[in-house]
Design an enzyme around this catalytic site. Structure first.
Site, PDB file in Angstrom:
ATOM      1  N   LYS A 108       0.834  -1.212   0.000  1.00 41.95           N
ATOM      2  CA  LYS A 108       0.000   0.000   0.000  1.00 41.95           C
ATOM      3  C   LYS A 108       0.868   1.260   0.000  1.00 41.95           C
ATOM      4  CE  LYS A 108      -2.249  -1.099   3.813  1.00 41.95           C
ATOM      5  NZ  LYS A 108      -1.676  -2.416   4.157  1.00 41.95           N
ATOM      6  N   ARG A 158      -9.179   1.111   9.091  1.00 38.26           N
ATOM      7  CA  ARG A 158      -8.606  -0.174   9.480  1.00 38.26           C
ATOM      8  C   ARG A 158      -9.674  -1.089  10.091  1.00 38.26           C
ATOM      9  NH1 ARG A 158      -2.990   0.519   8.816  1.00 38.26           N
ATOM     10  NH2 ARG A 158      -1.829  -1.138   9.805  1.00 38.26           N
ATOM     11  N   ARG A 173      11.584  -6.776   4.741  1.00 38.81           N
ATOM     12  CA  ARG A 173      11.398  -5.343   4.494  1.00 38.81           C
ATOM     13  C   ARG A 173      12.336  -4.507   5.360  1.00 38.81           C
ATOM     14  NH1 ARG A 173       5.474  -2.684   4.696  1.00 38.81           N
ATOM     15  NH2 ARG A 173       5.527  -3.151   6.917  1.00 38.81           N
ATOM     16  N   ARG A 196      11.464  -2.226  10.654  1.00 36.40           N
ATOM     17  CA  ARG A 196      10.403  -1.763  11.551  1.00 36.40           C
ATOM     18  C   ARG A 196      10.266  -2.766  12.686  1.00 36.40           C
ATOM     19  NH1 ARG A 196       5.147  -0.125   8.009  1.00 36.40           N
ATOM     20  NH2 ARG A 196       4.156  -1.127   9.788  1.00 36.40           N
ATOM     21  N   ARG A 214      -0.166  -8.866  13.806  1.00 35.51           N
ATOM     22  CA  ARG A 214      -0.722  -7.900  12.844  1.00 35.51           C
ATOM     23  C   ARG A 214      -1.638  -8.598  11.852  1.00 35.51           C
ATOM     24  NH1 ARG A 214       4.330  -5.384  10.345  1.00 35.51           N
ATOM     25  NH2 ARG A 214       2.956  -4.022   9.182  1.00 35.51           N
TER      26      ARG A 214
HETATM   27  P1  AMP Z   1       1.058   0.632   8.888  1.00 38.92           P
HETATM   28  O1  AMP Z   1       2.267   1.461   8.660  1.00 38.92           O
HETATM   29  O2  AMP Z   1      -0.137   1.086   8.115  1.00 38.92           O
HETATM   30  O3  AMP Z   1       1.329  -0.844   8.749  1.00 38.92           O
HETATM   31  O4  AMP Z   1       0.660   0.859  10.423  1.00 38.92           O
HETATM   32  C1  AMP Z   1       1.549   0.517  11.478  1.00 38.92           C
HETATM   33  C2  AMP Z   1       0.792   0.465  12.794  1.00 38.92           C
HETATM   34  O5  AMP Z   1       0.237   1.749  13.066  1.00 38.92           O
HETATM   35  C3  AMP Z   1      -0.399  -0.480  12.829  1.00 38.92           C
HETATM   36  O6  AMP Z   1      -0.028  -1.816  13.108  1.00 38.92           O
HETATM   37  C4  AMP Z   1      -1.221   0.135  13.953  1.00 38.92           C
HETATM   38  O7  AMP Z   1      -0.648  -0.146  15.213  1.00 38.92           O
HETATM   39  C5  AMP Z   1      -1.029   1.629  13.698  1.00 38.92           C
HETATM   40  N1  AMP Z   1      -2.068   2.148  12.775  1.00 38.92           N
HETATM   41  C6  AMP Z   1      -1.885   2.641  11.524  1.00 38.92           C
HETATM   42  N2  AMP Z   1      -3.048   3.021  10.979  1.00 38.92           N
HETATM   43  C7  AMP Z   1      -4.002   2.753  11.904  1.00 38.92           C
HETATM   44  C8  AMP Z   1      -5.404   2.899  11.944  1.00 38.92           C
HETATM   45  N3  AMP Z   1      -6.092   3.389  10.885  1.00 38.92           N
HETATM   46  N4  AMP Z   1      -6.068   2.529  13.069  1.00 38.92           N
HETATM   47  C9  AMP Z   1      -5.402   2.056  14.136  1.00 38.92           C
HETATM   48  N5  AMP Z   1      -4.080   1.856  14.177  1.00 38.92           N
HETATM   49  C10 AMP Z   1      -3.367   2.216  13.069  1.00 38.92           C
END
Ligand code: AMP
Length: 216
Positions: A12, A87, A123, A156, A167
Site C-alpha cells: 500500500k 482499518r 522489508r 520496523r 498484525r
Molecule cells: P502501517 O504502517 O499502516 O502498517 O501501520 C503501522 C501500525 O500503526 C499499525 O499496526 C497500527 O498499530 C497503527 N495504525 C496505523 N493506521 C491505523 C489505523 N487506521 N487505526 C489504528 N491503528 C493504526
C-alpha cells in the site's frame, strides 16, 4: 478519494507513493504519521508506540482525529490517497460521515499470506527518506544503506516475526471485514498484488485513469 486496502505487506505504501507522484495526489498514511509521533516522543507517540510494537491497532478516536486534521484545509478538489485508514468498520463509518456523500474509490490489493510473510520479514526502510527496500531485491541486498539517499536501513519493530503474526490476526479480524463493507459499491476495485511493483502499479493506474484523477 482513493482508499488502498490490503494486508500488511500488500504494498500500500509503495503504491501510494507512486500514485502520489503520477497523479499529484495527497498521500495520507496513518502508520507513517504515528511513527513520526513516536519518533518525536509526543504523548500520542507514547500511547501509540506501545500498541504498534505489539501489532495492535491504536485507538480509533486518536487515529480518526489525525485523519480529520489532515483532511481539513486541503484545497478544493485535491485528490487524496488514504493508506492504512480505515482499518476497521468503525473507522469506515467515521469516514463516510465526514465525507458526507463524497465519492470514495476503494482499491483492494490482494496478496497471498505466504507472499506477505516473505515481504514483511525482508522489508527494510530508510530512516531518513522513508524509501522501502527488500533484502532480496538488488541493489539493496548487498547494502545496509538506502540506495536513494545513502542513510542507514532499519527494520520496523513491528516487522519482527512475532509481531507480524499478531498484525495478521488483527488484519483478518478487523480490517478484512471492510471488503464486505465496501464491495457492494460500484466504487470498489481489486488488483492482484502478488506481482511485481510495476505490474501492480499499472493495474492501479488504469483504475485511477478510469475514475478520472481530477475526481479522486
Ligand atoms: P502501517 O504502517 O499502516 O502498517 O501501520 C503501522 C501500525 O500503526 C499499525 O499496526 C497500527 O498499530 C497503527 N495504525 C496505523 N493506521 C491505523 C489505523 N487506521 N487505526 C489504528 N491503528 C493504526
Amino acid at each position: 478519494m482513493i482508499i488502498l486496502l490490503g494486508p500488511p505487506g500488500a504494498g500500500k505504501g509503495t503504491q501510494a507513493k507512486k500514485l502520489k507522484a503520477a497523479f499529484q495526489l495527497k498521500h495520507i498514511a496513518t502508520g507513517d504519521i504515528l511513527r513520526q509521533e513516536v519518533q518525536r516522543g509526543s504523548e500520542l507517540g507514547k500511547t501509540a508506540g506501545k500498541l504498534m510494537d505489539a501489532g495492535e491497532l491504536v485507538p480509533d478516536e486518536l487515529v480518526a482525529e489525525i485523519v480529520r486534521n489532515c483532511l481539513e484545509g486541503l484545497p478544493e478538489g485535491q485528490g487524496i490517497i488514504l493508506d492504512g485508514f480505515p482499518r476497521n468498520v468503525w473507522q469506515a463509518e467515521f469516514l463516510d460521515r465526514i465525507l458526507d456523500g463524497q465519492n470514495v474509490h476503494v482499491i483492494n490489493i490482494k496478496v497471498d499470506e505466504r507472499e506477505v510473510l516473505k515481504r514483511l520479514s525482508g522489508r527494510r526502510y530508510c530512516k531518513e527518506c522513508g524509501k522501502i527496500h527488500h533484502v532480496s531485491v538488488p541493489p539493496s541486498h548487498s547494502l545496509d544503506r538506502c540506495d536513494a539517499c545513502g542513510s542507514a536501513l532499519v527494520q520496523r519493530k513491528d516487522d519482527r516475526e512475532e509481531v507480524v503474526s499478531e498484525r495478521l490476526n488483527v488484519y483478518w479480524a478487523q480490517t478484512y471485514p471492510l471488503v464486505n463493507y465496501y464491495s457492494s459499491r460500484n466504487t470498489y476495485h481489486e488488483v492482484d498484488g502478488n506481482r511485481e511493483v510495476s505490474r501492480v502499479f499499472e493495474s492501479i493506474s488504469k483504475i485511477v485513469d478510469t475514475i478520472g484523477h481530477d475526481r479522486v
